[in-house]
Design a protein around this motif. Structure first.
Motif, PDB file in Angstrom:
ATOM      1  N   UNK A   1       0.839  -1.200   0.000  1.00 54.77           N
ATOM      2  CA  UNK A   1       0.000   0.000   0.000  1.00 54.77           C
ATOM      3  C   UNK A   1       0.876   1.252   0.000  1.00 54.77           C
ATOM      4  N   UNK A   2       1.929   1.251   0.822  1.00 53.78           N
ATOM      5  CA  UNK A   2       2.833   2.405   0.886  1.00 53.78           C
ATOM      6  C   UNK A   2       3.582   2.556  -0.436  1.00 53.78           C
ATOM      7  N   UNK A   3       4.048   1.456  -0.993  1.00 50.98           N
ATOM      8  CA  UNK A   3       4.803   1.512  -2.244  1.00 50.98           C
ATOM      9  C   UNK A   3       3.955   2.036  -3.398  1.00 50.98           C
ATOM     10  N   UNK A   4       2.649   1.781  -3.352  1.00 49.21           N
ATOM     11  CA  UNK A   4       1.790   2.216  -4.451  1.00 49.21           C
ATOM     12  C   UNK A   4       1.387   3.687  -4.343  1.00 49.21           C
ATOM     13  N   UNK A   5       1.780   4.351  -3.260  1.00 48.87           N
ATOM     14  CA  UNK A   5       1.419   5.763  -3.096  1.00 48.87           C
ATOM     15  C   UNK A   5       2.144   6.686  -4.070  1.00 48.87           C
ATOM     16  N   UNK A   6       3.081   6.157  -4.798  1.00 48.00           N
ATOM     17  CA  UNK A   6       3.729   6.894  -5.863  1.00 48.00           C
ATOM     18  C   UNK A   6       4.676   7.878  -5.403  1.00 48.00           C
TER      19      UNK A   6
END
Length: 85
Positions: A80-85
């Protein structure tokens, strides 16, 4: 900030793995002081993560599923954190 959070999650994942491996050594009869102290130290670090999970996750006989659930939660959080861009 994102990189710091991801690094902390990675360290926690490695700590859970190390704690599990050390617990197997202790169960197998290894009573080396270094192994026991390291196991206890890592357990102290992981206890704030495990404690809330242990309130809702029952023991499966002699098997503690808390580390497995913690790993799943941390991987979901990591993605989820990695997908925050």
């Amino acid at each position: 900030m994102k990189d710091l959070a991801l690094a902390i999650i990675q360290v926690l994942l490695l700590a859970i793995l190390a704690h599990a491996l050390l617990s197997w050594l202790i169960v197998a009869g290894v009573r080396n002081d270094v192994v026991v102290r390291l196991y206890q130290s890592i357990g102290t670090v992981l206890d704030p993560l495990y404690r809330p999970l242990r309130r809702v996750i029952p023991m499966a006989g002699m098997l503690d599923l808390t580390p497995l659930v913690a790993i799943i939660v941390l991987i979901i959080l990591q993605r989820a954190i990695a997908s925050l861009g």
